[in-house]
Design a protein around this motif. Structure first.
Motif, short mmCIF file in Angstrom:
data_model
loop_
_atom_site.label_atom_id
_atom_site.label_comp_id
_atom_site.label_asym_id
_atom_site.label_seq_id
_atom_site.Cartn_x
_atom_site.Cartn_y
_atom_site.Cartn_z
N PHE A 53 24.40 -16.87 22.54
CA PHE A 53 24.63 -15.52 23.04
C PHE A 53 24.74 -15.51 24.57
N ASP A 57 28.06 -14.33 26.66
CA ASP A 57 27.97 -13.37 27.76
C ASP A 57 28.65 -13.93 29.01
N PHE A 91 19.44 -12.45 19.78
CA PHE A 91 20.35 -11.50 20.42
C PHE A 91 19.59 -10.47 21.25
N ASP A 92 18.46 -10.01 20.72
CA ASP A 92 17.72 -8.91 21.34
C ASP A 92 17.33 -9.17 22.79
N SER A 94 18.84 -11.35 24.86
CA SER A 94 19.92 -12.03 25.57
C SER A 94 20.59 -11.11 26.59
N SER A 97 23.02 -8.70 24.95
CA SER A 97 22.43 -7.47 24.43
C SER A 97 22.29 -6.43 25.55
N GLU A 101 24.15 -2.78 25.78
CA GLU A 101 23.40 -1.53 25.94
C GLU A 101 23.89 -0.75 27.15
N CYS A 126 28.53 -3.64 17.00
CA CYS A 126 28.03 -4.97 17.33
C CYS A 126 26.54 -4.93 17.64
N PHE A 127 26.17 -4.02 18.51
CA PHE A 127 24.79 -3.97 18.95
C PHE A 127 23.84 -3.70 17.78
N SER A 131 21.24 -6.52 16.49
CA SER A 131 19.92 -6.29 17.06
C SER A 131 18.87 -6.02 15.98
N SER A 134 16.04 -1.28 18.72
CA SER A 134 16.92 -0.41 19.47
C SER A 134 16.11 0.73 20.06
#
Length: 177
Positions: A53, A57, A91-92, A94, A97, A101, A126-127, A131, A134
């Motif tokens: 991830f 990015d 992912f959360d 990274s 992420s 957001e 995607c998010f 994730s 959230s």
């Protein structure tokens, strides 16, 4: 042996993405998607790491990977994550992420005439699919955006896939409450 082949093939294809044109990326992503479809939970977890991830990015930041191509791959990964009920928490935390957001908030704050609804929808799908957590303050953005997609009544295969992804992403919100 098959397990190593899937993870190795995926990793090799992923490492080549940054040096390919957008069309070549699409082809590689299609190959990667077919490999992901064959992965078991252990393979899935070993491939979708923080490093992957982070690298994605970085490739987006350096414009080596288009957002459109990234969305195709990430939506499929998220779709399978939710469908197969696989917990990946990489992912959360990274930068990817965080980027998504921030983009969701930024895109939502734009005036109606300037807002790119497709981009906002892709970001939300995607998010939420990738994730495990959230912020509830963003639910007021996710829900209306994805419900709008889910209400489409067209019968094309592409539209039905969009509706399915939106509903899948919405269903993932219950984990966040």
């Amino acid at each position: 042996m098959q397990e190593m082949d899937n993870t190795k093939k995926f990793t090799e294809l992923f490492s080549q993405l940054g040096s390919n044109s957008a069309d070549e990326q699409k082809q590689k992503i299609e190959e990667m998607i077919s490999i992901v479809d064959e992965m078991n939970e252990r393979e899935f977890r070993s491939v979708f790491t923080m490093e992957l991830f982070n690298e994605m990015d970085k490739m987006i930041e350096e414009r080596k990977l288009s957002m459109g191509n990234a969305f195709v791959l990430l939506k499929h990964i998220g779709y399978l994550k939710v469908l197969k009920d696989i917990w990946i928490d990489r992912f959360d935390n990274s930068p990817l992420s965080v980027r998504f957001e921030e983009m969701i908030v930024d895109e939502n704050e734009k005036k109606k005439e300037e807002k790119d609804e497709k981009l906002l929808t892709d970001l939300c799908e995607c998010f939420l699919a990738l994730s495990n957590y959230s912020s509830s303050k963003l639910h007021s953005i996710y829900v209306p955006c994805l419900l709008k997609v889910a209400q489409k009544k067209e019968k094309s295969v592409e539209t039905q896939k969009e509706v399915e992804l939106a509903l899948l992403a919405l269903s993932n919100i219950i984990y966040f409450v």
